[in-house]
Design a protein around this motif. Structure first.
Motif, PDB file in Angstrom:
ATOM      1  N   GLY A 177     -37.279  36.509 -26.121  1.00  0.00           N
ATOM      2  CA  GLY A 177     -38.651  37.234 -26.266  1.00  0.00           C
ATOM      3  C   GLY A 177     -39.343  36.367 -25.402  1.00  0.00           C
ATOM      4  N   TRP A 178     -39.170  35.065 -25.021  1.00  0.00           N
ATOM      5  CA  TRP A 178     -40.163  34.158 -23.798  1.00  0.00           C
ATOM      6  C   TRP A 178     -39.606  34.859 -22.451  1.00  0.00           C
ATOM      7  N   GLY A 179     -38.297  35.396 -22.335  1.00  0.00           N
ATOM      8  CA  GLY A 179     -37.827  35.812 -21.150  1.00  0.00           C
ATOM      9  C   GLY A 179     -38.533  37.077 -20.715  1.00  0.00           C
ATOM     10  N   LEU A 180     -38.721  37.940 -21.951  1.00  0.00           N
ATOM     11  CA  LEU A 180     -39.500  39.263 -21.228  1.00  0.00           C
ATOM     12  C   LEU A 180     -40.747  39.211 -20.951  1.00  0.00           C
ATOM     13  N   VAL A 181     -41.520  38.064 -21.892  1.00  0.00           N
ATOM     14  CA  VAL A 181     -42.860  38.151 -21.290  1.00  0.00           C
ATOM     15  C   VAL A 181     -43.159  37.373 -19.917  1.00  0.00           C
ATOM     16  N   LEU A 233     -40.130  45.475 -15.547  1.00  0.00           N
ATOM     17  CA  LEU A 233     -39.793  45.389 -16.929  1.00  0.00           C
ATOM     18  C   LEU A 233     -39.417  46.726 -17.521  1.00  0.00           C
ATOM     19  N   PHE A 234     -40.304  47.900 -17.070  1.00  0.00           N
ATOM     20  CA  PHE A 234     -39.827  49.223 -17.376  1.00  0.00           C
ATOM     21  C   PHE A 234     -38.549  49.581 -16.782  1.00  0.00           C
ATOM     22  N   TRP A 235     -37.950  49.080 -15.599  1.00  0.00           N
ATOM     23  CA  TRP A 235     -36.778  49.135 -15.255  1.00  0.00           C
ATOM     24  C   TRP A 235     -35.804  48.822 -16.258  1.00  0.00           C
ATOM     25  N   LEU A 236     -35.831  47.573 -16.864  1.00  0.00           N
ATOM     26  CA  LEU A 236     -34.989  46.830 -17.776  1.00  0.00           C
ATOM     27  C   LEU A 236     -35.000  47.588 -19.107  1.00  0.00           C
ATOM     28  N   LEU A 282     -26.231  45.796 -16.475  1.00  0.00           N
ATOM     29  CA  LEU A 282     -27.375  45.553 -17.599  1.00  0.00           C
ATOM     30  C   LEU A 282     -27.177  46.338 -18.811  1.00  0.00           C
ATOM     31  N   SER A 283     -26.499  47.541 -18.621  1.00  0.00           N
ATOM     32  CA  SER A 283     -26.210  48.433 -19.774  1.00  0.00           C
ATOM     33  C   SER A 283     -25.132  47.830 -20.515  1.00  0.00           C
ATOM     34  N   PHE A 284     -24.038  47.313 -19.820  1.00  0.00           N
ATOM     35  CA  PHE A 284     -23.018  46.752 -20.613  1.00  0.00           C
ATOM     36  C   PHE A 284     -23.552  45.347 -21.456  1.00  0.00           C
ATOM     37  N   ALA A 285     -24.246  44.578 -20.627  1.00  0.00           N
ATOM     38  CA  ALA A 285     -24.998  43.454 -21.444  1.00  0.00           C
ATOM     39  C   ALA A 285     -25.660  43.959 -22.671  1.00  0.00           C
ATOM     40  N   SER A 286     -26.216  45.103 -22.668  1.00  0.00           N
ATOM     41  CA  SER A 286     -27.215  45.609 -23.842  1.00  0.00           C
ATOM     42  C   SER A 286     -26.072  46.060 -24.830  1.00  0.00           C
ATOM     43  N   ALA A 338     -32.188  41.165 -22.233  1.00  0.00           N
ATOM     44  CA  ALA A 338     -33.158  40.057 -21.523  1.00  0.00           C
ATOM     45  C   ALA A 338     -32.343  38.895 -21.162  1.00  0.00           C
ATOM     46  N   LEU A 339     -31.438  38.360 -21.981  1.00  0.00           N
ATOM     47  CA  LEU A 339     -30.690  37.363 -21.691  1.00  0.00           C
ATOM     48  C   LEU A 339     -29.731  37.277 -20.241  1.00  0.00           C
ATOM     49  N   PHE A 340     -29.169  38.445 -20.467  1.00  0.00           N
ATOM     50  CA  PHE A 340     -28.488  38.720 -18.898  1.00  0.00           C
ATOM     51  C   PHE A 340     -29.426  38.768 -17.793  1.00  0.00           C
ATOM     52  N   MET A 341     -30.573  38.940 -17.746  1.00  0.00           N
ATOM     53  CA  MET A 341     -31.686  39.151 -16.852  1.00  0.00           C
ATOM     54  C   MET A 341     -32.314  37.875 -16.465  1.00  0.00           C
ATOM     55  N   LEU A 342     -32.321  37.070 -17.784  1.00  0.00           N
ATOM     56  CA  LEU A 342     -32.711  35.509 -17.521  1.00  0.00           C
ATOM     57  C   LEU A 342     -31.637  34.764 -16.749  1.00  0.00           C
ATOM     58  N   ALA A 343     -30.355  35.063 -17.123  1.00  0.00           N
ATOM     59  CA  ALA A 343     -29.403  34.581 -16.063  1.00  0.00           C
ATOM     60  C   ALA A 343     -29.354  34.928 -14.761  1.00  0.00           C
ATOM     61  N   VAL A 344     -29.722  36.387 -14.498  1.00  0.00           N
ATOM     62  CA  VAL A 344     -29.744  36.876 -12.973  1.00  0.00           C
ATOM     63  C   VAL A 344     -30.822  36.087 -12.435  1.00  0.00           C
TER      64      VAL A 344
END
Length: 267
Positions: free
Chosen positions: A121-125, A136-139, A206-210, A250-256
């Protein structure tokens, strides 16, 4: 109607409620992402708090404790989103630790999932504020494409199961269709952003992480012996059921984001 025909039709029984409630969530999400700022923050805090409530209900089945944990999560996350200093992020541990000691069982399970939900939640904001609405739309669109194409391909083609012991409904055909759909989203974003061609395979990753977020929540529900995290959304179950894939992404993109400049989307 034959038994086989009824079985084929039954595979699509939940399609209309899924589409209706899904369309409503998409509209709210698009508006909030487009507006950004406090509007997206409020949506993220609300969704995060509700998912922690659902998590606590699945484990403890105590409404009062779950509400207290949801309120604590919302309060801490709202405060964190107003701070720029990294040390404040340690406060995110608070609700997860408090809930851990309040759980009569599965304490480590609660801690890990509650912390992951809050971090996402924090990461998305933060992602929206730092990189803008386009990324964010891409994600989100990668996650949506993964979910939609995975649903239709899995129901239409069936085939070998992806991870039958944990998620018996998910198939390899659906998983691969999700990767292709997310890669297609990445290809579309190439046409109007400065991203390189790596965006295509990173979208698939990202799809795989989802999907792993979805699998993790499925494993949790199976462990807790419940079908859905709650019954808040017709055709979808709870918010945790609906946004489990977004949590993984979101957690994947936080790491990236710790190792790359996201607008370039290179590893």
């Amino acid at each position: 109607m034959t038994t086989a025909s009824r079985a084929r039709n039954g595979r699509w029984d939940d399609l209309m409620p899924r589409l209706t409630s899904g369309a409503g969530m998409v509209i709210v999400g698009i508006i909030a992402i487009r507006l950004g700022g406090v509007w997206f923050q409020m949506l993220a805090v609300f969704v995060t708090a509700v998912m922690v409530w659902e998590l606590a209900r699945m484990i403890r089945q105590d409404g009062n404790t779950a509400m207290l944990l949801a309120a604590a999560t919302a309060s801490v996350l709202s405060g964190l989103l107003q701070q720029d200093s990294a040390p404040y992020l340690l406060l995110m541990l608070g609700p997860a630790l408090f809930g851990t000691f309040a759980m009569p069982r599965e304490r480590l399970t609660f801690f890990l999932f509650a912390l992951g939900i809050s971090a996402a939640g924090w990461g998305l904001v933060t992602f929206r504020d730092t990189y803008g609405g386009t990324w964010l739309f891409w994600l989100v669109l990668c996650v949506v494409a993964t979910d939609i194409l995975g649903y239709f391909a899995g129901r239409a083609f069936g085939g070998p199961k992806f991870w039958p012991r944990i998620s018996p409904k998910k198939t390899w055909s659906g998983a691969v269709a999700g990767w292709i759909g997310a890669a297609a989203v990445g290809a579309i974003f190439l046409s109007f952003t400065d991203a390189g061609w790596d965006l295509i395979w990173i979208s698939a990753l990202l799809s795989f992480a989802s999907q792993m977020g979805d699998i993790a929540e499925s494993a949790l529900k199976r462990r807790m012996g419940v079908k859905d995290s709650s019954g808040l959304i017709p055709g979808h179950g709870g918010l945790f059921d609906r946004f489990d894939g977004l949590l993984g992404a979101a957690l994947f993109m936080l790491a990236v984001a710790f190792v790359v400049e996201v607008p370039q989307v290179h590893l």
